[in-house]
Motif scaffolding. Structure first.
Motif, PDB file in Angstrom:
ATOM      1  N   TYR A  39       0.812  -1.220   0.000  1.00 44.90           N
ATOM      2  CA  TYR A  39       0.000   0.000   0.000  1.00 44.90           C
ATOM      3  C   TYR A  39       0.845   1.269   0.000  1.00 44.90           C
ATOM      4  O   TYR A  39       0.299   2.371  -0.024  1.00 44.90           O
ATOM      5  N   VAL A  40       2.161   1.116   0.046  1.00 45.02           N
ATOM      6  CA  VAL A  40       3.041   2.270   0.215  1.00 45.02           C
ATOM      7  C   VAL A  40       3.435   2.874  -1.123  1.00 45.02           C
ATOM      8  O   VAL A  40       3.869   2.176  -2.038  1.00 45.02           O
ATOM      9  N   ALA A 113       7.044  10.633   4.674  1.00 50.46           N
ATOM     10  CA  ALA A 113       6.174   9.573   5.179  1.00 50.46           C
ATOM     11  C   ALA A 113       6.595   9.218   6.597  1.00 50.46           C
ATOM     12  O   ALA A 113       7.784   9.249   6.937  1.00 50.46           O
ATOM     13  N   GLN A 142       2.453  11.273   3.893  1.00 49.34           N
ATOM     14  CA  GLN A 142       1.427  10.361   4.380  1.00 49.34           C
ATOM     15  C   GLN A 142       1.890   9.663   5.650  1.00 49.34           C
ATOM     16  O   GLN A 142       3.086   9.402   5.838  1.00 49.34           O
ATOM     17  N   TYR A 144       1.331   6.239   7.782  1.00 48.74           N
ATOM     18  CA  TYR A 144       0.880   4.858   7.687  1.00 48.74           C
ATOM     19  C   TYR A 144       0.823   4.274   9.095  1.00 48.74           C
ATOM     20  O   TYR A 144       1.856   3.999   9.709  1.00 48.74           O
ATOM     21  N   CYS A 182      -8.088  10.951   6.878  1.00 51.43           N
ATOM     22  CA  CYS A 182      -7.917   9.523   6.635  1.00 51.43           C
ATOM     23  C   CYS A 182      -8.268   9.211   5.181  1.00 51.43           C
ATOM     24  O   CYS A 182      -9.376   9.489   4.718  1.00 51.43           O
ATOM     25  N   SER A 195      -4.319   2.239   8.546  1.00 55.14           N
ATOM     26  CA  SER A 195      -5.015   3.493   8.261  1.00 55.14           C
ATOM     27  C   SER A 195      -3.996   4.456   7.685  1.00 55.14           C
ATOM     28  O   SER A 195      -2.910   4.640   8.237  1.00 55.14           O
ATOM     29  N   ILE A 196      -4.343   5.074   6.549  1.00 49.40           N
ATOM     30  CA  ILE A 196      -3.437   5.993   5.872  1.00 49.40           C
ATOM     31  C   ILE A 196      -3.993   7.408   5.985  1.00 49.40           C
ATOM     32  O   ILE A 196      -5.159   7.650   5.679  1.00 49.40           O
ATOM     33  N   SER A 198      -3.252  11.813   5.478  1.00 48.82           N
ATOM     34  CA  SER A 198      -2.532  12.845   4.721  1.00 48.82           C
ATOM     35  C   SER A 198      -3.066  14.210   5.125  1.00 48.82           C
ATOM     36  O   SER A 198      -4.212  14.346   5.571  1.00 48.82           O
TER      37      SER A 198
END
Length: 200
Positions: A39-40, A113, A142, A144, A182, A195-196, A198
């Motif tokens: 997912y990164v 990140a 972001q 993570y 989120c 949960s990501i 930004s």
């Protein structure tokens, strides 16, 4: 959180560190890391931070997958950090330092990140951790966050001060309070939820 409780937590993880990478749980963590990396997305030459880095396994994986990144691993436990430094295959791109997630020793907007994997549940002041992450994350960056969610259970007395579990909605509320939106929740393995977040 009192200085005494910080000291107790540090001692707890210092004692765990020598056998940390030989426990069955490590197989679980490695599986979580593999799924997390799918997912990164990172910009070229990314600068990243791993909070609660432990023995550095996630940073090592990230450095292998993204050969132009530079990363810092931060942990409360000197012994965990000693293990991470000994196994560091990507020095000087990766470095490790001791610190507290509630008072990060980094500049505003320093990172592209921030990662926090299976350690958020140990923090007694989650709002403050989110605030610090928001501060050190740049506007395009972001966050993570991957950690366990356990049904209706809120906390268990595993380590000094106990560990706490948060619902997806609670995570979103932590983020909203400090200007982090989120982008989505993703199940990685078992009850581990990514949960990501930004700024944008």
């Amino acid at each position: 959180m009192t200085t005494d409780l910080f000291s107790q937590k540090k001692t707890f993880f210092d004692r765990w560190a020598p056998n940390y990478d030989f426990l069955l749980t490590t197989i679980f963590y490695q599986s979580v890391h593999r799924r997390l990396l799918s997912y990164v997305s990172l910009p070229e030459g990314a600068k990243i931070l791993d909070l609660g880095c432990g023995t550095g396994r996630l940073l090592e994986r990230l450095a292998s997958q993204f050969p132009d990144l530079t990363g810092i691993g931060l942990d409360l436990s000197p012994e965990m950090l000693r293990q991470a430094r000994e196994k560091n295959q990507h020095h000087p791109r990766l470095i490790y330092c001791q610190g507290n997630a509630e008072a990060l020793p980094f500049a505003d907007g320093q990172f592209d990140a921030v990662f926090n994997t299976i350690s958020f549940l140990h923090y007694p002041n989650p709002n403050q951790v989110f605030s610090e992450v928001s501060r050190v994350l740049n506007q395009q960056g972001q966050f993570y966050l991957a950690d366990s969610t356990i049904g209706s259970v809120r906390s268990i007395p595993f380590s000094p001060g106990g560990i706490r579990f948060y619902s997806p909605q609670q995570r979103e509320e932590f983020g909203q309070a400090v200007g982090l939106n989120c982008l989505g929740h993703y199940h990685l393995l078992g009850r581990v939820l990514l949960s990501i977040f930004s700024h944008s």
